[in-house]
Design an enzyme around this catalytic site. Structure first.
Site, PDB file in Angstrom:
ATOM      1  N   ASN A 110       0.622  97.600  32.502  1.00  0.00           N
ATOM      2  CA  ASN A 110      -0.026  98.857  32.139  1.00  0.00           C
ATOM      3  C   ASN A 110      -0.976  98.690  30.954  1.00  0.00           C
ATOM      4  O   ASN A 110      -2.124  99.153  30.989  1.00  0.00           O
ATOM      5  CB  ASN A 110       1.019  99.926  31.817  1.00  0.00           C
ATOM      6  N   THR A 155     -45.765 123.220  36.665  1.00  0.00           N
ATOM      7  CA  THR A 155     -44.529 124.009  36.666  1.00  0.00           C
ATOM      8  C   THR A 155     -44.414 124.592  38.070  1.00  0.00           C
ATOM      9  O   THR A 155     -45.432 124.937  38.689  1.00  0.00           O
ATOM     10  CB  THR A 155     -44.559 125.150  35.620  1.00  0.00           C
ATOM     11  N   HIS A 156     -43.204 124.656  38.578  1.00  0.00           N
ATOM     12  CA  HIS A 156     -42.971 125.110  39.947  1.00  0.00           C
ATOM     13  C   HIS A 156     -43.734 124.256  40.970  1.00  0.00           C
ATOM     14  O   HIS A 156     -44.041 124.716  42.065  1.00  0.00           O
ATOM     15  CB  HIS A 156     -43.361 126.582  40.125  1.00  0.00           C
ATOM     16  N   SER A 277     -43.690 100.158  57.959  1.00  0.00           N
ATOM     17  CA  SER A 277     -43.029 100.819  59.080  1.00  0.00           C
ATOM     18  C   SER A 277     -42.984  99.876  60.273  1.00  0.00           C
ATOM     19  O   SER A 277     -43.901  99.077  60.486  1.00  0.00           O
ATOM     20  CB  SER A 277     -43.797 102.100  59.449  1.00  0.00           C
ATOM     21  N   GLN A 322      -4.801 102.857  40.060  1.00  0.00           N
ATOM     22  CA  GLN A 322      -5.392 101.688  40.715  1.00  0.00           C
ATOM     23  C   GLN A 322      -6.782 102.026  41.249  1.00  0.00           C
ATOM     24  O   GLN A 322      -7.622 101.150  41.430  1.00  0.00           O
ATOM     25  CB  GLN A 322      -4.493 101.215  41.854  1.00  0.00           C
ATOM     26  N   LYS A 325     -10.985 101.553  39.250  1.00  0.00           N
ATOM     27  CA  LYS A 325     -11.857 100.398  39.019  1.00  0.00           C
ATOM     28  C   LYS A 325     -13.037 100.301  39.971  1.00  0.00           C
ATOM     29  O   LYS A 325     -14.144  99.934  39.565  1.00  0.00           O
ATOM     30  CB  LYS A 325     -11.042  99.100  39.099  1.00  0.00           C
TER      31      LYS A 325
END
Length: 462
Positions: A110, A155-156, A277, A322, A325
């Site tokens: 541990n 913007t937008h 492509s 466990q 990780k």
């Protein structure tokens, strides 16, 4: 094969159950950290006379042999031995015999695994920050080349006001600066030693945790043994910081993807960071930018996965941990790879200055300049805003822009408008004049670049 913990058990486990419970396929990445932690532990056992000098030296020699073999990539791990800790102990036993069993005195898997992850993540966060800094250097270099490159600010996703391209790039610089700082700050929580907490309650042996902390290069030690073995906040913080970093990379990629499109043509990526492509011969796709944008989702998933794992765990250690990780390893690799690829893509990216500038001459992004001009003549800004709005509407109907309106037509709207209005409406002038603190004006951008370069120098010192 006899388990190292088999004393309490009478029955034999089945191979498929062993495979399900084994973590060696994932945690073998911690082999080096596990061996380094074991070397510190055995040196401490000798210092405190828990082991004799002869026993400790024999174990140290065996561990050093394993470290050497691990660097060569010739260690063989098995699922029967469950995890990296038991695998390495078995291998050590094969080199030095039964004395290998004394290595685990006064510790548990541990605190051992927690130590491994703290060592690993400390090393990797430092490496990631080095890559962030290198990315920022490229970003600043590209900005320095484009202080007076003008493009529409949005913007937008609509043309808003003309800005310096360097100013736009420096917005990202500030994002990555915060990412660097978050990672740097997180080291306070990573640079802690859990070693000596044992299973959860500490140990009756007269260990010296300060000694192992120093040997391993940690700044501090956990002061609560339960917290030491159950804490995964430091991993969650890393995953959270990485999610923010990837979000910033993804936003930048999204803009590059737009900028390379036929509709924009603001930048051109080199062939090294593009693909074609299989059916459309003309295509040049910004696939590396798209992949980075796509990989952001997996980093988010790793964060959410561990948060979900942790949310119902009682103290102290549970086998659920466990699962801590794999997402951590994946995020480390993903972030490092994305930073490296993006750095190359950005460094070789060609900026199409003329196209950018042209986009600011065929729009109404200079409307605010005209409103400010009228306001500076004494007209209340709200009234000026209304006047310019009507001029824009009329221009749209006639198919002309503000700079195309004749002076006589302007003066029919307001006698306060003079010949200098055309200078004000010029995109470069509009950008150059915005020298408020943090603005897009060239002088402000140069000041920001000077500050950014100083910050990079300071970053190299940490």
């Amino acid at each position: 094969m006899k388990k190292l913990w088999s004393g309490r058990f009478e029955g034999e486990s089945q191979a498929w159950v062993d495979a399900f419970g084994a973590s060696i396929a994932v945690d073998q990445q911690l082999a080096e950290e596990d061996l380094i932690g074991s070397l510190a532990h055995v040196q401490m056992l000798a210092k405190t006379n828990i082991l004799s000098a002869e026993e400790a030296n024999e174990i140290i020699q065996g561990l050093e042999k394993l470290l050497e073999d691990n660097k060569k990539g010739c260690l063989v791990f098995t699922a029967e031995n469950e995890d990296i800790h038991l695998n390495l102990e078995k291998l050590l036993h094969g080199i030095i015999g039964p004395v290998a069993g004394k290595l685990h005195t006064a510790r548990s898997r541990n605190d051992q695994v927690a130590t491994d992850m703290h060592l690993y993540l400390k090393k990797e966060v430092i490496e990631i920050n080095q890559r962030i800094r290198l990315f920022m250097e490229i970003l600043i270099s590209k900005a320095e080349e484009n202080v007076e490159t003008i493009l529409p600010g949005y913007t937008h996703l609509q043309h808003a006001q003309p800005i310096s391209f360097a100013h736009h790039l420096l917005a990202y610089y500030n994002m990555f600066k915060r990412d660097f700082e978050r990672n740097q700050d997180s080291l306070k929580r990573i640079d802690l030693s859990p070693l000596g907490a044992a299973a959860l309650a500490g140990t009756t042996f007269p260990i010296d945790r300060e000694y192992t902390k120093t040997l391993l290069g940690f700044k501090e030690s956990y002061t609560n043994s339960i917290d030491a073995v159950s804490d995964r906040d430091f991993i969650l913080e890393f995953l959270s910081n990485s999610s923010l970093l990837m979000m910033h990379l993804s936003r930048f990629c999204e803009e590059i993807i737009l900028w390379t499109s036929h509709e924009y043509q603001f930048v051109t990526l080199t062939d090294a960071f593009s693909t074609g492509s299989s059916i459309m011969p003309q295509k040049k796709n910004p696939d590396m930018a798209e992949l980075i944008r796509g990989k952001t989702g997996r980093v988010y998933g790793n964060l959410l996965g561990l948060l979900t794992t942790m949310k119902g765990l009682p103290l102290a250690y549970n086998k659920d941990l466990q699962e801590d990780k794999e997402g951590m390893f994946d995020t480390v690799k993903t972030v490092k790879d994305c930073l490296t690829v993006f750095s190359g893509m950005l460094e070789t990216m060609k900026v199409n200055e003329a196209t950018m500038y042209s986009a600011t001459t065929k729009d109404y992004s200079n409307a605010t300049e005209l409103a400010d001009y009228l306001a500076s003549k004494g007209i209340p800004f709200r009234k000026a805003h209304e006047i310019v709005g009507k001029l824009v509407l009329e221009g749209i109907k006639k198919g002309i822009y503000l700079q195309d309106i004749s002076l006589s037509d302007y003066q029919a709207v307001s006698e306060l408008i003079e010949e200098d209005v055309y200078t004000v409406l010029d995109s470069k002038t509009a950008v150059e004049r915005r020298n408020s603190l943090g603005g897009t004006g060239f002088e402000q951008v140069k000041k920001e670049l000077a500050s950014a370069n100083k910050t990079l120098v300071d970053m190299k010192k940490v």
